[in-house]
Design an enzyme around this catalytic site. Structure first.
Site, PDB file in Angstrom:
ATOM      1  N   HIS A  87       0.772  -1.153  -0.053  1.00  0.00           N
ATOM      2  CA  HIS A  87       0.005   0.008  -0.093  1.00  0.00           C
ATOM      3  C   HIS A  87       0.891   1.326   0.014  1.00  0.00           C
ATOM      4  O   HIS A  87       1.870   1.014   0.488  1.00  0.00           O
ATOM      5  CB  HIS A  87      -0.819  -0.018   1.186  1.00  0.00           C
ATOM      6  CG  HIS A  87      -0.202   0.249   2.773  1.00  0.00           C
ATOM      7  ND1 HIS A  87       0.108  -1.068   3.169  1.00  0.00           N
ATOM      8  CD2 HIS A  87       0.080   1.240   3.442  1.00  0.00           C
ATOM      9  CE1 HIS A  87       0.623  -0.741   4.360  1.00  0.00           C
ATOM     10  NE2 HIS A  87       0.609   0.471   4.742  1.00  0.00           N
ATOM     11  N   HIS A 116       3.982   7.189   3.791  1.00  0.00           N
ATOM     12  CA  HIS A 116       4.906   6.077   3.454  1.00  0.00           C
ATOM     13  C   HIS A 116       4.456   5.014   2.575  1.00  0.00           C
ATOM     14  O   HIS A 116       3.415   5.292   1.928  1.00  0.00           O
ATOM     15  CB  HIS A 116       5.190   5.180   4.718  1.00  0.00           C
ATOM     16  CG  HIS A 116       3.962   4.425   5.416  1.00  0.00           C
ATOM     17  ND1 HIS A 116       3.126   5.080   6.169  1.00  0.00           N
ATOM     18  CD2 HIS A 116       3.485   3.311   5.156  1.00  0.00           C
ATOM     19  CE1 HIS A 116       2.317   4.321   6.501  1.00  0.00           C
ATOM     20  NE2 HIS A 116       2.464   3.160   5.852  1.00  0.00           N
ATOM     21  N   GLU A 163       7.837   1.067   4.950  1.00  0.00           N
ATOM     22  CA  GLU A 163       7.108   0.158   5.785  1.00  0.00           C
ATOM     23  C   GLU A 163       7.568  -1.063   5.248  1.00  0.00           C
ATOM     24  O   GLU A 163       7.269  -1.467   3.700  1.00  0.00           O
ATOM     25  CB  GLU A 163       5.731   0.211   6.004  1.00  0.00           C
ATOM     26  CG  GLU A 163       5.232  -0.779   6.788  1.00  0.00           C
ATOM     27  CD  GLU A 163       3.608  -0.405   7.160  1.00  0.00           C
ATOM     28  OE1 GLU A 163       3.029   0.314   6.550  1.00  0.00           O
ATOM     29  OE2 GLU A 163       2.979  -1.104   8.104  1.00  0.00           O
TER      30      GLU A 163
END
Ligand code: CO
Length: 137
Positions: A7, A79, A130
């Site tokens: 994502h 992020h 991430e």
């Protein structure tokens, strides 16, 4: 080492307006807002064919995205999340290259109930990364 883009997280000042922008203007499928109190965010998931966008808004007094919104009042990309098959070996590999972990070296359980770590933006082209352990195939 990195696999799929899981994502992209975008912090927004007005979650309802951002959800409408993605559903009506951009014509995407968006979820209802979900409050993740332990992560200090309310999130709207935008489902795309090949990935997800997460629209994040601070929740509570100690939100990890509150300061970002102060620095970026109109919102912005917070992020990107890449999947890895083995998070510990990915972390050890990255540390060998001098990459710094933001926060705990020990993986935390992220917003999808899977182990995650964050990599310092200064080591990755100005982008907070991430890493999430993917489901075994
Ligand atoms: Co994320």
């Amino acid at each position: 080492m990195i696999g799929r883009l899981n994502h992209i997280a975008i912090v927004v000042p007005d979650l309802q307006a951002a959800a409408l922008l993605y559903s009506d203007t951009l014509g995407a499928v968006v979820s209802a807002p979900t409050s993740l109190e332990e992560h200090g965010v309310t999130v709207v998931f935008v489902d795309l064919d090949n990935t997800k966008i997460e629209l994040l808004h601070p929740l509570g007094t100690n939100s990890p995205v509150a300061e970002f919104l102060l620095r970026n009042p109109t919102g912005g990309i917070h992020h990107v999340c890449y999947e890895v098959s083995d998070l510990i070996s990915a972390r050890d590999h990255l540390e060998k290259y001098g990459a710094r972990i933001v926060g705990s070296r020990t993986p935390m359980i992220g917003a999808h109930g899977k182990p995650v770590i964050f990599l310092h933006p200064k080591d990755f082209c100005g982008t907070l990364i991430e890493l999430e352990e993917a489901d075994p195939v």
